[in-house]
Design an enzyme around this catalytic site. Structure first.
Site, PDB file in Angstrom:
ATOM      1  N   ASP A 230      16.170  15.235  35.093  1.00  0.00           N
ATOM      2  CA  ASP A 230      15.203  15.910  34.816  1.00  0.00           C
ATOM      3  C   ASP A 230      15.154  17.397  35.587  1.00  0.00           C
ATOM      4  O   ASP A 230      14.165  17.920  35.543  1.00  0.00           O
ATOM      5  CB  ASP A 230      13.882  15.461  34.889  1.00  0.00           C
ATOM      6  CG  ASP A 230      13.698  14.703  36.255  1.00  0.00           C
ATOM      7  OD1 ASP A 230      14.624  14.997  37.232  1.00  0.00           O
ATOM      8  OD2 ASP A 230      12.349  14.205  36.351  1.00  0.00           O
TER       9      ASP A 230
ATOM     10  N   HIS B 261      39.748  34.055  39.237  1.00  0.00           N
ATOM     11  CA  HIS B 261      38.474  33.553  38.988  1.00  0.00           C
ATOM     12  C   HIS B 261      38.026  32.425  40.173  1.00  0.00           C
ATOM     13  O   HIS B 261      37.529  31.330  40.102  1.00  0.00           O
ATOM     14  CB  HIS B 261      38.131  32.890  37.595  1.00  0.00           C
ATOM     15  CG  HIS B 261      38.366  33.801  36.475  1.00  0.00           C
ATOM     16  ND1 HIS B 261      38.389  33.429  35.122  1.00  0.00           N
ATOM     17  CD2 HIS B 261      37.877  34.985  36.340  1.00  0.00           C
ATOM     18  CE1 HIS B 261      38.113  34.491  34.345  1.00  0.00           C
ATOM     19  NE2 HIS B 261      38.016  35.530  35.154  1.00  0.00           N
TER      20      HIS B 261
ATOM     21  N   ASP C  62      33.938  39.866  45.166  1.00  0.00           N
ATOM     22  CA  ASP C  62      33.592  40.434  44.019  1.00  0.00           C
ATOM     23  C   ASP C  62      32.069  39.695  43.614  1.00  0.00           C
ATOM     24  O   ASP C  62      31.830  38.230  43.242  1.00  0.00           O
ATOM     25  CB  ASP C  62      34.233  40.035  42.867  1.00  0.00           C
ATOM     26  CG  ASP C  62      34.125  40.475  41.398  1.00  0.00           C
ATOM     27  OD1 ASP C  62      33.031  40.907  41.229  1.00  0.00           O
ATOM     28  OD2 ASP C  62      34.891  40.430  40.398  1.00  0.00           O
TER      29      ASP C  62
ATOM     30  N   ASP D 186      27.880  44.923  39.653  1.00  0.00           N
ATOM     31  CA  ASP D 186      29.163  44.119  39.535  1.00  0.00           C
ATOM     32  C   ASP D 186      29.998  44.925  40.626  1.00  0.00           C
ATOM     33  O   ASP D 186      30.583  46.057  40.226  1.00  0.00           O
ATOM     34  CB  ASP D 186      29.718  44.118  38.207  1.00  0.00           C
ATOM     35  CG  ASP D 186      31.064  43.363  38.040  1.00  0.00           C
ATOM     36  OD1 ASP D 186      31.410  42.643  39.114  1.00  0.00           O
ATOM     37  OD2 ASP D 186      31.734  43.359  36.997  1.00  0.00           O
TER      38      ASP D 186
ATOM     39  N   HIS E 233      44.849  42.560  34.428  1.00  0.00           N
ATOM     40  CA  HIS E 233      43.496  42.531  33.788  1.00  0.00           C
ATOM     41  C   HIS E 233      43.210  43.876  33.577  1.00  0.00           C
ATOM     42  O   HIS E 233      43.844  45.049  33.926  1.00  0.00           O
ATOM     43  CB  HIS E 233      42.580  41.842  34.223  1.00  0.00           C
ATOM     44  CG  HIS E 233      42.019  42.423  35.993  1.00  0.00           C
ATOM     45  ND1 HIS E 233      41.473  43.773  35.919  1.00  0.00           N
ATOM     46  CD2 HIS E 233      42.425  42.076  37.165  1.00  0.00           C
ATOM     47  CE1 HIS E 233      41.146  44.027  37.433  1.00  0.00           C
ATOM     48  NE2 HIS E 233      42.049  43.042  37.996  1.00  0.00           N
TER      49      HIS E 233
ATOM     50  N   HIS F   1      34.848  46.939  32.035  1.00  0.00           N
ATOM     51  CA  HIS F   1      34.101  46.237  30.826  1.00  0.00           C
ATOM     52  C   HIS F   1      32.862  47.122  30.765  1.00  0.00           C
ATOM     53  O   HIS F   1      32.312  47.560  31.672  1.00  0.00           O
ATOM     54  CB  HIS F   1      33.966  44.808  30.972  1.00  0.00           C
ATOM     55  CG  HIS F   1      33.321  44.536  32.393  1.00  0.00           C
ATOM     56  ND1 HIS F   1      32.036  44.415  32.713  1.00  0.00           N
ATOM     57  CD2 HIS F   1      33.889  43.983  33.447  1.00  0.00           C
ATOM     58  CE1 HIS F   1      32.164  44.026  33.920  1.00  0.00           C
ATOM     59  NE2 HIS F   1      33.122  43.901  34.363  1.00  0.00           N
TER      60      HIS F   1
ATOM     61  N   HIS G 273      29.222  41.230  31.723  1.00  0.00           N
ATOM     62  CA  HIS G 273      30.382  41.684  30.362  1.00  0.00           C
ATOM     63  C   HIS G 273      29.384  42.262  29.234  1.00  0.00           C
ATOM     64  O   HIS G 273      29.135  41.131  28.542  1.00  0.00           O
ATOM     65  CB  HIS G 273      31.309  40.436  29.979  1.00  0.00           C
ATOM     66  CG  HIS G 273      32.083  40.328  31.361  1.00  0.00           C
ATOM     67  ND1 HIS G 273      32.959  39.076  31.361  1.00  0.00           N
ATOM     68  CD2 HIS G 273      32.562  41.109  32.495  1.00  0.00           C
ATOM     69  CE1 HIS G 273      33.626  39.173  32.635  1.00  0.00           C
ATOM     70  NE2 HIS G 273      33.274  40.114  33.334  1.00  0.00           N
TER      71      HIS G 273
ATOM     72  N   GLU H  41      37.739  48.862  37.921  1.00  0.00           N
ATOM     73  CA  GLU H  41      37.936  47.745  38.823  1.00  0.00           C
ATOM     74  C   GLU H  41      39.493  47.532  38.664  1.00  0.00           C
ATOM     75  O   GLU H  41      40.026  46.404  38.430  1.00  0.00           O
ATOM     76  CB  GLU H  41      37.217  46.447  38.520  1.00  0.00           C
ATOM     77  CG  GLU H  41      37.234  46.047  37.039  1.00  0.00           C
ATOM     78  CD  GLU H  41      36.525  44.911  36.832  1.00  0.00           C
ATOM     79  OE1 GLU H  41      36.729  43.757  37.572  1.00  0.00           O
ATOM     80  OE2 GLU H  41      35.345  44.874  36.000  1.00  0.00           O
TER      81      GLU H  41
ATOM     82  N   TYR I 157      47.603  42.043  42.541  1.00  0.00           N
ATOM     83  CA  TYR I 157      47.599  40.696  42.995  1.00  0.00           C
ATOM     84  C   TYR I 157      49.206  40.384  43.051  1.00  0.00           C
ATOM     85  O   TYR I 157      49.588  40.096  42.338  1.00  0.00           O
ATOM     86  CB  TYR I 157      46.966  39.759  41.935  1.00  0.00           C
ATOM     87  CG  TYR I 157      45.616  40.307  41.604  1.00  0.00           C
ATOM     88  CD1 TYR I 157      44.434  40.213  42.251  1.00  0.00           C
ATOM     89  CD2 TYR I 157      45.597  41.423  40.536  1.00  0.00           C
ATOM     90  CE1 TYR I 157      43.178  40.739  41.933  1.00  0.00           C
ATOM     91  CE2 TYR I 157      44.366  41.904  40.111  1.00  0.00           C
ATOM     92  CZ  TYR I 157      43.445  41.560  40.840  1.00  0.00           C
ATOM     93  OH  TYR I 157      42.142  42.174  40.583  1.00  0.00           O
TER      94      TYR I 157
ATOM     95  N   ARG J  49      41.225  44.237  44.917  1.00  0.00           N
ATOM     96  CA  ARG J  49      40.383  44.962  43.643  1.00  0.00           C
ATOM     97  C   ARG J  49      39.469  45.718  44.391  1.00  0.00           C
ATOM     98  O   ARG J  49      39.020  45.318  45.378  1.00  0.00           O
ATOM     99  CB  ARG J  49      40.052  43.630  42.856  1.00  0.00           C
ATOM    100  CG  ARG J  49      39.302  44.178  41.577  1.00  0.00           C
ATOM    101  CD  ARG J  49      38.970  43.174  40.455  1.00  0.00           C
ATOM    102  NE  ARG J  49      38.117  42.215  40.867  1.00  0.00           N
ATOM    103  CZ  ARG J  49      38.621  40.930  40.860  1.00  0.00           C
ATOM    104  NH1 ARG J  49      39.903  40.816  40.983  1.00  0.00           N
ATOM    105  NH2 ARG J  49      37.506  40.028  41.448  1.00  0.00           N
TER     106      ARG J  49
ATOM    107  N   GLU K 123      35.965  47.578  42.859  1.00  0.00           N
ATOM    108  CA  GLU K 123      35.128  47.775  41.670  1.00  0.00           C
ATOM    109  C   GLU K 123      33.829  48.440  41.772  1.00  0.00           C
ATOM    110  O   GLU K 123      33.157  48.204  42.798  1.00  0.00           O
ATOM    111  CB  GLU K 123      34.913  46.372  41.099  1.00  0.00           C
ATOM    112  CG  GLU K 123      33.883  46.206  39.802  1.00  0.00           C
ATOM    113  CD  GLU K 123      33.693  44.936  39.203  1.00  0.00           C
ATOM    114  OE1 GLU K 123      34.073  43.981  40.039  1.00  0.00           O
ATOM    115  OE2 GLU K 123      33.552  44.835  38.004  1.00  0.00           O
TER     116      GLU K 123
HETATM  117  N1  GLY Z   1      32.647  39.869  38.209  1.00  0.00           N
HETATM  118  C1  GLY Z   1      33.141  39.929  36.979  1.00  0.00           C
HETATM  119  C2  GLY Z   1      34.024  41.166  36.758  1.00  0.00           C
HETATM  120  O1  GLY Z   1      34.382  41.744  37.635  1.00  0.00           O
HETATM  121  O2  GLY Z   1      34.250  41.367  35.562  1.00  0.00           O
HETATM  122 MN    MN Z   2      33.734  43.402  36.480  1.00  0.00          MN
HETATM  123 MN    MN Z   3      33.116  42.000  39.392  1.00  0.00          MN
END
Ligand code: GLY
Ligand code: MN
Ligand code: MN
Length: 469
Positions: A47, A254, A271, A282, A365, A369, A376, A416, A420, A437, A439
């Site tokens: 619950d 991820h 991140d 982000d 990647h 976005h 996203h 971003e 890697y 990375r 961003e």
């Molecule tokens: N933190 C998710 C992205 O950078 O897309």
């Molecule tokens: Mn992002």
């Molecule tokens: Mn991010």
């Protein structure tokens, strides 16, 4: 326990304006009525519930964040809210409810009913409407619920009632609206960006201080610092599960914050962004755990930063969504050949690396976005109302492609780029297990773009200075 904690929005807020804009869009698309539920509460176990998070579309149009609520907006702009009735017993446990009586004054809606009347109210609202609009494929069983109301209505057609003749995806209209942020949204997103930047500063400083003091620093220690700063400054949640990745973990795209040790001589990639009043930030920063880049780390770091600078320069009105990505990929491809990640003899020149896709070994990647209520965020990545062309994609599949979206002031996107480097034959050992990375969140402005998240340093020298402090 569920956690309602709603703060009713004021009628003067932007919501009536957005509902009026939706009504105009409905009229332009042939009329009808839009139906929109908020998100359900989600049980975590037995619950206990996950903290409640409203549906983004619903909140965009209402500013209301109680669960068990619906909106119905017709092409004249007439808005009906259905919400939980006042209930002293439940309110003792779960918190105050706005209730239908207070809703018109608090939210500026035209009418309000108890959610318990949903199955009676909806068929009445649907009667004689030319079309029904609702979000497709977003809420479990929504289609069958609406079918049930249409069925009730059809039973009354003999009495002269007309049933909507078509169904349309409401997301198509709302996604276009949400793609261009209004003043209210930009104000919140600026604040969300500032808070997240300060949280990154705090995590970097904690990492250096713990290592200096000889403490056993772990990824979760920095995760705790991020959360502390988010909440201390009034953010309700992290906008997504924070990534705190020590050393080689940064090569897992991820990865979540785990228990790995932060080691001197290794990098840490964070991140993380906060959600403030329904809007996400982000940010990614990559920094040396002890505050000093090694020469090899610095070489790759500066390359990723140069790629991000190229992406920033390509983010301005009139350019397309994919331009920053293509600008970043070119800088990265040149750099991969220059530093020896890719062998010039084998891979040729930057144009060859881009054409063959060889850069994807280290950069797999996209560079960004849309960002907004959802990390996203919604919004078409291709230009609407343009002709699709048939193309063959990287996997050999035939796909229909439309030109990438033209950037306009008010759009918000992330920039971003990253690198890697996993251990592999032919890759210089000094770069193995390095994940970087960088961003930031960019608001497209008439003259270019405004970075909302530069409250945390990004130049390697500035990061080192901050971590020495
Ligand atoms: N933190 C998710 C992205 O950078 O897309
Ligand atoms: Mn992002
Ligand atoms: Mn991010």
């Amino acid at each position: 326990m569920s956690a309602p904690g709603h703060r009713p929005a004021k009628a003067a807020a932007p919501y009536p304006r957005r509902r009026a804009a939706l009504a105009r869009a409905l009229r332009a698309a042939g009329g009808g009525i839009a139906l929109l539920p908020t998100a359900p509460e989600v049980a975590r176990n037995r619950d206990s519930h996950y903290p409640y998070r409203h549906d983004s579309y619903f909140h965009y149009l209402s500013g209301f964040d109680e669960p068990e609520a619906w909106l119905a907006i017709d092409a004249s702009g007439h808005t009906t809210l259905l919400c939980r009735p006042r209930n002293l017993e439940r309110e003792i446990w779960d918190g105050i409810r706005l209730g239908p009586k207070a809703a018109p004054m608090a939210l500026g809606v035209d009418a309000a009913h108890s959610i318990e009347e949903l199955d009676e109210v909806m068929p009445k609202l649907l009667a004689n409407q030319p079309a029904v609009w609702f979000p497709f494929a977003t809420h479990a069983a929504l289609e069958s619920q609406i079918d049930g109301w249409l069925g009730k209505l059809r039973a009354r057609v003999r009495l002269g009632v007309e049933c909507p003749g078509s169904q349309h995806d409401l997301c198509k209209l709302l996604d276009e609206m949400r793609l261009i942020k209004d003043r209210h949204e930009i104000g919140i997103m600026r604040r969300a960006g500032r808070i997240a930047a300060q949280a990154h500063v705090r995590a970097m400083q904690t990492s250096a201080a713990m290592l200096r003091a000889g403490l056993d620093a772990r990824e979760y220690h920095l995760d705790a610092e991020l959360l502390h700063e988010f909440r201390r400054q009034g953010s309700q949640f992290p906008a997504y599960t924070s990534i705190v990745a020590a050393g080689a973990n940064a090569c897992v795209l991820h990865y979540r914050a785990g228990a790995a040790r932060l080691k001197a001589g290794e990098l840490c990639l964070i991140d993380a962004g906060c959600e403030l009043d329904g809007y996400a930030s982000d940010i990614t920063r990559t920094f040396p755990a002890d505050g000093r880049f090694t020469p090899a780390q610095r070489q790759l770091y500066d390359l990723v930063l140069a790629a991000q600078e190229a992406a920033i320069a390509a983010t301005r009105p009139g350019r397309r969504f994919l331009d920053p990505h293509q600008a970043a990929v070119r800088v990265l491809a040149e750099g991969m050949l220059e530093v020896g990640l890719l062998n010039k003899k084998q891979h040729g020149r930057p144009d060859d690396v881009i054409a063959s896709g060889a850069y994807r070994q280290f950069y797999m990647h996209r560079t960004g976005h849309w960002l907004g209520m959802d990390v996203h965020d919604c919004g078409d990545y291709t230009e609407p109302r343009t002709r699709a062309r048939e193309e063959v994609d990287a996997t050999g599949e035939r796909v229909m492609r439309r030109p990438s979206r033209v950037l306009r002031p008010g759009m918000v996107l992330t920039l971003e780029p990253g690198l890697y480097v996993r251990p592999a034959k032919g890759v210089p050992r000094e770069f193995w297990n390095t994940g970087i990375r960088i961003e930031d969140d960019a608001l497209v402005t008439p003259g270019g773009c405004e970075l909302l998240t530069r409250g945390v340093p990004v130049q390697a020298d500035d990061i080192e200075a901050l971590m020495r402090g």
